[in-house]
Design an enzyme around this catalytic site. Structure first.
Site, PDB file in Angstrom:
ATOM      1  N   LYS A 156      48.320  69.211  -5.530  1.00 38.26           N
ATOM      2  CA  LYS A 156      48.966  68.718  -6.731  1.00 38.26           C
ATOM      3  C   LYS A 156      50.471  68.558  -6.546  1.00 38.26           C
ATOM      4  O   LYS A 156      51.128  67.796  -7.246  1.00 38.26           O
ATOM      5  CB  LYS A 156      48.734  69.704  -7.887  1.00 38.26           C
ATOM      6  CG  LYS A 156      47.296  69.968  -8.208  1.00 38.26           C
ATOM      7  CD  LYS A 156      47.205  71.021  -9.317  1.00 38.26           C
ATOM      8  CE  LYS A 156      45.792  71.508  -9.479  1.00 38.26           C
ATOM      9  NZ  LYS A 156      45.725  72.677 -10.374  1.00 38.26           N
ATOM     10  N   GLY A 157      51.040  69.307  -5.641  1.00 34.53           N
ATOM     11  CA  GLY A 157      52.488  69.460  -5.563  1.00 34.53           C
ATOM     12  C   GLY A 157      53.305  68.183  -5.467  1.00 34.53           C
ATOM     13  O   GLY A 157      54.429  68.129  -5.959  1.00 34.53           O
ATOM     14  N   GLU A 169      54.284  64.645   0.838  1.00 33.69           N
ATOM     15  CA  GLU A 169      54.091  66.076   0.606  1.00 33.69           C
ATOM     16  C   GLU A 169      55.270  66.610  -0.209  1.00 33.69           C
ATOM     17  O   GLU A 169      56.384  66.076  -0.119  1.00 33.69           O
ATOM     18  CB  GLU A 169      53.968  66.738   1.996  1.00 33.69           C
ATOM     19  CG  GLU A 169      53.868  68.231   2.057  1.00 33.69           C
ATOM     20  CD  GLU A 169      52.652  68.846   1.403  1.00 33.69           C
ATOM     21  OE1 GLU A 169      52.421  68.560   0.207  1.00 33.69           O
ATOM     22  OE2 GLU A 169      51.977  69.666   2.033  1.00 33.69           O
ATOM     23  N   ASP A 223      56.484  73.852   4.824  1.00 31.32           N
ATOM     24  CA  ASP A 223      56.904  75.239   4.964  1.00 31.32           C
ATOM     25  C   ASP A 223      56.520  75.702   6.378  1.00 31.32           C
ATOM     26  O   ASP A 223      57.239  75.443   7.334  1.00 31.32           O
ATOM     27  CB  ASP A 223      56.204  76.022   3.847  1.00 31.32           C
ATOM     28  CG  ASP A 223      56.618  77.464   3.741  1.00 31.32           C
ATOM     29  OD1 ASP A 223      57.757  77.792   4.079  1.00 31.32           O
ATOM     30  OD2 ASP A 223      55.786  78.292   3.303  1.00 31.32           O
ATOM     31  N   LYS A 270      61.469  73.494   4.803  1.00 32.30           N
ATOM     32  CA  LYS A 270      62.093  74.794   5.095  1.00 32.30           C
ATOM     33  C   LYS A 270      61.945  75.044   6.592  1.00 32.30           C
ATOM     34  O   LYS A 270      60.992  75.685   7.030  1.00 32.30           O
ATOM     35  CB  LYS A 270      61.349  75.912   4.356  1.00 32.30           C
ATOM     36  CG  LYS A 270      61.590  75.999   2.881  1.00 32.30           C
ATOM     37  CD  LYS A 270      60.895  77.255   2.370  1.00 32.30           C
ATOM     38  CE  LYS A 270      60.653  77.193   0.906  1.00 32.30           C
ATOM     39  NZ  LYS A 270      59.757  78.264   0.446  1.00 32.30           N
ATOM     40  N   VAL A 329      60.893  77.866  -4.305  1.00 29.62           N
ATOM     41  CA  VAL A 329      61.364  76.900  -5.301  1.00 29.62           C
ATOM     42  C   VAL A 329      60.229  76.398  -6.178  1.00 29.62           C
ATOM     43  O   VAL A 329      59.070  76.335  -5.755  1.00 29.62           O
ATOM     44  CB  VAL A 329      62.097  75.701  -4.647  1.00 29.62           C
ATOM     45  CG1 VAL A 329      63.417  76.130  -4.035  1.00 29.62           C
ATOM     46  CG2 VAL A 329      61.232  75.025  -3.590  1.00 29.62           C
ATOM     47  N   ASP A 362      54.874  74.545  -7.961  1.00 35.21           N
ATOM     48  CA  ASP A 362      54.432  75.540  -8.938  1.00 35.21           C
ATOM     49  C   ASP A 362      54.756  76.976  -8.538  1.00 35.21           C
ATOM     50  O   ASP A 362      55.058  77.274  -7.385  1.00 35.21           O
ATOM     51  CB  ASP A 362      52.906  75.454  -9.107  1.00 35.21           C
ATOM     52  CG  ASP A 362      52.178  76.044  -7.898  1.00 35.21           C
ATOM     53  OD1 ASP A 362      52.554  75.711  -6.750  1.00 35.21           O
ATOM     54  OD2 ASP A 362      51.256  76.854  -8.089  1.00 35.21           O
ATOM     55  N   ARG A 388      55.371  73.189 -12.809  1.00 33.81           N
ATOM     56  CA  ARG A 388      55.345  71.898 -12.107  1.00 33.81           C
ATOM     57  C   ARG A 388      56.080  70.812 -12.892  1.00 33.81           C
ATOM     58  O   ARG A 388      56.596  69.860 -12.325  1.00 33.81           O
ATOM     59  CB  ARG A 388      53.902  71.435 -11.889  1.00 33.81           C
ATOM     60  CG  ARG A 388      53.116  72.265 -10.894  1.00 33.81           C
ATOM     61  CD  ARG A 388      51.826  71.569 -10.540  1.00 33.81           C
ATOM     62  NE  ARG A 388      50.845  72.440  -9.901  1.00 33.81           N
ATOM     63  CZ  ARG A 388      50.801  72.713  -8.603  1.00 33.81           C
ATOM     64  NH1 ARG A 388      51.698  72.216  -7.800  1.00 33.81           N
ATOM     65  NH2 ARG A 388      49.863  73.500  -8.113  1.00 33.81           N
TER      66      ARG A 388
HETATM   67  P1  5GP Z   1      52.683  74.884   4.677  1.00 39.56           P
HETATM   68  O1  5GP Z   1      51.263  74.576   5.029  1.00 39.56           O
HETATM   69  O2  5GP Z   1      53.686  73.924   5.259  1.00 39.56           O
HETATM   70  O3  5GP Z   1      53.041  76.316   4.996  1.00 39.56           O
HETATM   71  O4  5GP Z   1      52.778  74.898   3.141  1.00 39.56           O
HETATM   72  C1  5GP Z   1      52.855  73.817   2.367  1.00 39.56           C
HETATM   73  C2  5GP Z   1      52.509  74.198   0.957  1.00 39.56           C
HETATM   74  O5  5GP Z   1      52.916  75.527   0.604  1.00 39.56           O
HETATM   75  C3  5GP Z   1      53.229  73.281   0.014  1.00 39.56           C
HETATM   76  O6  5GP Z   1      52.518  72.084  -0.169  1.00 39.56           O
HETATM   77  C4  5GP Z   1      53.350  74.138  -1.220  1.00 39.56           C
HETATM   78  O7  5GP Z   1      52.175  74.023  -1.981  1.00 39.56           O
HETATM   79  C5  5GP Z   1      53.444  75.564  -0.706  1.00 39.56           C
HETATM   80  N1  5GP Z   1      54.832  76.039  -0.680  1.00 39.56           N
HETATM   81  C6  5GP Z   1      55.577  76.343   0.396  1.00 39.56           C
HETATM   82  N2  5GP Z   1      56.813  76.743   0.054  1.00 39.56           N
HETATM   83  C7  5GP Z   1      56.859  76.666  -1.303  1.00 39.56           C
HETATM   84  C8  5GP Z   1      57.892  76.930  -2.275  1.00 39.56           C
HETATM   85  O8  5GP Z   1      59.037  77.307  -2.002  1.00 39.56           O
HETATM   86  N3  5GP Z   1      57.533  76.726  -3.575  1.00 39.56           N
HETATM   87  C9  5GP Z   1      56.307  76.303  -3.946  1.00 39.56           C
HETATM   88  N4  5GP Z   1      56.082  76.144  -5.242  1.00 39.56           N
HETATM   89  N5  5GP Z   1      55.327  76.055  -3.064  1.00 39.56           N
HETATM   90  C10 5GP Z   1      55.601  76.228  -1.753  1.00 39.56           C
END
Ligand code: 5GP
Length: 183
Positions: free
Chosen positions: A43-44, A99, A103, A131, A153, A159, A165
């Protein structure tokens, strides 16, 4: 105060729109002769996606998928699942994954790998936020709105426990999670 309840703003609505218009111009130039399909990761990405799509001046196609990490609560556990699939055939197309935030990089890595099996002509990634400090796998994010430090954030599609959101700006949530992320 509303702002207090929703955390400290780090990027305002105006700043966000200016940056997204820039990204739109860059993508318009880069994909001018291509068959662009914009794939939103829900959803993000919903808020960013809607603004970005309208900032790209090309006859693109839109599609979406819902991705979730098994861990929940907004942080990635390392296991990613596609909850819903695309409706379009992406074979031979130029796919741009949209996206909210990259992260650890695991979500983007997983989805790129899955969608590559369908033989798109190209597949790239556009993220509103990144990040870099948190990266666990090496993924290329071709277009980035903002690189941010290691804070949790919310807002603009992102969220905390499925809430916030709809916040029209990006804020740091004043919480500490069990991984010590956020603040
Ligand atoms: P990754 O697979 O890159 O670790 O994570 C991606 C997902 O983690 C993002 O699509 C999001 O849903 C969540 N996420 C990572 N950091 C944050 C953050 O600071 N805030 C929020 N709300 N979601 C995050």
């Amino acid at each position: 105060m509303m702002e207090r309840m929703f955390g400290r703003p780090i990027v305002t609505q105006e700043e966000m729109h200016t940056r997204i218009r820039e990204l739109g111009r860059q993508i318009t130039a880069d994909y001018a002769d291509k068959d662009l399909i914009l794939v939103g990761i829900l959803k993000g990405a919903y808020a960013f996606y809607a603004d970005l799509a309208r900032a790209i001046r090309l006859p693109l196609r839109v599609d979406f998928l819902i991705a979730a990490s098994y861990g929940g609560k907004g942080k990635s556990s390392g296991k990613v699942k596609m909850m819903t699939d695309l409706t379009e055939d992406i074979a031979g197309c130029d796919v741009l994954l949209v996206e909210d935030i990259v992260d650890s990089g695991l979500t983007v890595q997983y989805l790129t790998k899955q969608l590559s099996k369908r033989k798109p002509k190209s597949i790239k990634v556009c993220a509103l936020l990144s990040k870099p400090e948190r990266r666990k796998v090496n993924v290329t994010v071709h277009y980035v709105g903002y690189s941010i430090p290691n804070k949790y954030v919310v807002g603009y599609g992102l969220d905390y426990q499925q809430k916030y959101r709809n916040l029209p700006y990006l804020a740091v949530l004043d919480i500490v999670d069990d991984e010590g992320q956020g603040f």
